[in-house]
Design a protein around this motif. Structure first.
Motif, PDB file in Angstrom:
ATOM      1  N   ARG A  41      30.610  91.794  16.748  1.00  0.00           N
ATOM      2  CA  ARG A  41      31.476  90.868  17.821  1.00  0.00           C
ATOM      3  C   ARG A  41      32.576  90.539  16.966  1.00  0.00           C
ATOM      4  N   ALA A  42      32.676  90.076  15.795  1.00  0.00           N
ATOM      5  CA  ALA A  42      33.324  89.279  14.978  1.00  0.00           C
ATOM      6  C   ALA A  42      34.492  90.135  14.543  1.00  0.00           C
ATOM      7  N   VAL A  43      33.929  91.627  14.346  1.00  0.00           N
ATOM      8  CA  VAL A  43      34.668  92.519  13.802  1.00  0.00           C
ATOM      9  C   VAL A  43      35.809  93.280  14.836  1.00  0.00           C
ATOM     10  N   ASP A  90      32.672  96.712  25.514  1.00  0.00           N
ATOM     11  CA  ASP A  90      31.503  96.745  24.606  1.00  0.00           C
ATOM     12  C   ASP A  90      31.431  97.582  23.673  1.00  0.00           C
ATOM     13  N   GLY A  91      32.893  97.885  23.100  1.00  0.00           N
ATOM     14  CA  GLY A  91      32.981  98.845  22.016  1.00  0.00           C
ATOM     15  C   GLY A  91      32.450  98.184  20.559  1.00  0.00           C
ATOM     16  N   TRP A  92      32.022  96.941  20.490  1.00  0.00           N
ATOM     17  CA  TRP A  92      31.376  96.625  19.449  1.00  0.00           C
ATOM     18  C   TRP A  92      29.908  97.035  19.102  1.00  0.00           C
ATOM     19  N   ARG A  93      29.450  97.547  20.285  1.00  0.00           N
ATOM     20  CA  ARG A  93      27.834  98.272  20.169  1.00  0.00           C
ATOM     21  C   ARG A  93      27.959  99.388  18.985  1.00  0.00           C
ATOM     22  N   ALA A  94      29.311 100.119  19.062  1.00  0.00           N
ATOM     23  CA  ALA A  94      29.368 101.147  18.208  1.00  0.00           C
ATOM     24  C   ALA A  94      29.144 100.800  16.500  1.00  0.00           C
ATOM     25  N   LEU A  95      29.327  99.335  16.494  1.00  0.00           N
ATOM     26  CA  LEU A  95      29.451  99.082  15.036  1.00  0.00           C
ATOM     27  C   LEU A  95      27.892  98.387  14.732  1.00  0.00           C
ATOM     28  N   MET A  96      26.765  98.538  15.685  1.00  0.00           N
ATOM     29  CA  MET A  96      25.564  97.989  15.222  1.00  0.00           C
ATOM     30  C   MET A  96      25.184  98.563  14.107  1.00  0.00           C
TER      31      MET A  96
END
Length: 90
Positions: free
Chosen positions: A36-38, A44-50
């Motif tokens: 979420r910080a990046v 919910d696009g942050w989910r792709a960074l998990m």
């Protein structure tokens, strides 16, 4: 010139370390905190960074910067499945 994937990896590692710097020495963060910080979108696009965050945490663990935990106990980063937490190496 740094490629975009490498830049993202560096941003994720930096986000993990900065989030931990802002917490108590024994505190942990969830990988989603760094994602979420990046991620700068409103969805919910942050989910792709998990998974990239988990990979960044593994690199930091290999470098002796952090440890990955499950159930409050350190785990082998390569064997961790399911929810993890990240904290400074004790």
């Amino acid at each position: 010139m740094t490629d975009p994937g490498q830049q993202q990896d560096q941003r994720l590692e930096q986000a993990i370390l900065e989030l931990l710097d802002g917490r108590a020495p024994t505190a942990t963060i969830c990988p989603s905190d760094a994602a979420r910080a990046v991620y700068y979108g409103d969805d919910d696009g942050w989910r792709a960074l998990m998974e990239p965050v988990r990979q960044a945490a593994r690199r930091l663990a290999a470098a002796g910067e952090v440890e990955i935990t499950q159930g409050g106990r350190p785990v082998d980063p390569d064997r961790a499945h399911g929810p993890i937490r990240i904290r400074r190496l004790r």
